[in-house]
Design a protein around this motif. Structure first.
Motif, short mmCIF file in Angstrom:
data_model
loop_
_atom_site.label_atom_id
_atom_site.label_comp_id
_atom_site.label_asym_id
_atom_site.label_seq_id
_atom_site.Cartn_x
_atom_site.Cartn_y
_atom_site.Cartn_z
N LEU A 167 46.19 69.02 17.90
CA LEU A 167 46.83 70.29 17.55
C LEU A 167 46.13 70.89 16.34
N ASP A 168 46.04 72.20 16.32
CA ASP A 168 45.43 72.91 15.19
C ASP A 168 46.35 72.77 13.99
N PRO A 169 45.89 72.15 12.89
CA PRO A 169 46.78 71.95 11.73
C PRO A 169 47.21 73.25 11.06
N ARG A 170 46.51 74.34 11.30
CA ARG A 170 46.86 75.62 10.68
C ARG A 170 48.00 76.30 11.41
N THR A 171 48.06 76.12 12.74
CA THR A 171 49.06 76.82 13.54
C THR A 171 50.08 75.87 14.15
N GLY A 172 49.74 74.58 14.25
CA GLY A 172 50.63 73.62 14.89
C GLY A 172 50.63 73.73 16.41
#
Length: 178
Positions: A167-172
């Motif tokens: 998962l993208d840590p910036r957007t979740g």
């Protein structure tokens, strides 16, 4: 009635033999040319490292040791050749190690490359004015998506870069590039 027997022709005439040799020569030559073209268009396999990653390289294609980048000041963003030769920023953390996330230097608006502006602490695309926060998320458009990120690992002074699949840590959310 005629009791004469016809003389059987040889199994290969001279013409058939020459046609066979000419056809074989053409086939071997064409096969060698096709093999050479195939080797030209298929990149050589690279030894994978941590997580199937590739080794970070400089502009000339030489591997960059981690110790070379880690001599820079904390907060420095070093530009290396990453996956598929894409320019990728590696970040030196405050503790003197490399961040496990690298940011691919390709604007999500039209694919321009852009510099890191240390004064404003953001990535700024000079083509159409897109700006990105230090983590690669969009600060100002027209870029519609955050920058692509990659995983960075250091093993025995070698920097390995591999695709980001979590998962993208910036957007979740699931990354848009997967």
């Amino acid at each position: 009635m005629d009791n004469t027997q016809a003389i059987a022709p040889p199994s290969y005439s001279r013409r058939q033999l020459l046609n066979f040799l000419a056809g074989t020569t053409v086939a071997v030559t064409a096969s060698a040319g096709a093999y050479a073209m195939g080797k030209f268009f298929v990149p050589p396999a690279e030894k994978g490292g941590a997580g199937g990653g590739i080794i970070a390289k400089d502009v000339l294609g030489n591997p960059i040791p981690a110790s070379q980048i880690l001599t820079e000041a904390p907060g420095t963003r070093a530009l290396v050749a990453g996956l598929a030769g894409d320019p990728t920023y590696l970040i030196v953390k405050e503790d003197g190690s490399l961040d496990s996330i690298g940011i691919v230097d390709s604007c999500t608006h039209l694919g321009c490359t852009f510099p890191w502006n240390g004064n404003d602490q953001e990535f700024q695309c000079p083509c159409h004015g897109s700006r990105y926060h230090p983590d690669g998320s969009v600060a100002r458009g027209p870029a519609p998506l955050p920058l692509k990120i990659v995983q960075v690992a250091v093993v025995d002074d070698q920097i390995f870069i591999s695709p980001w699949t979590d998962l993208d840590p910036r957007t979740g959310e699931k990354p848009w590039w997967v």
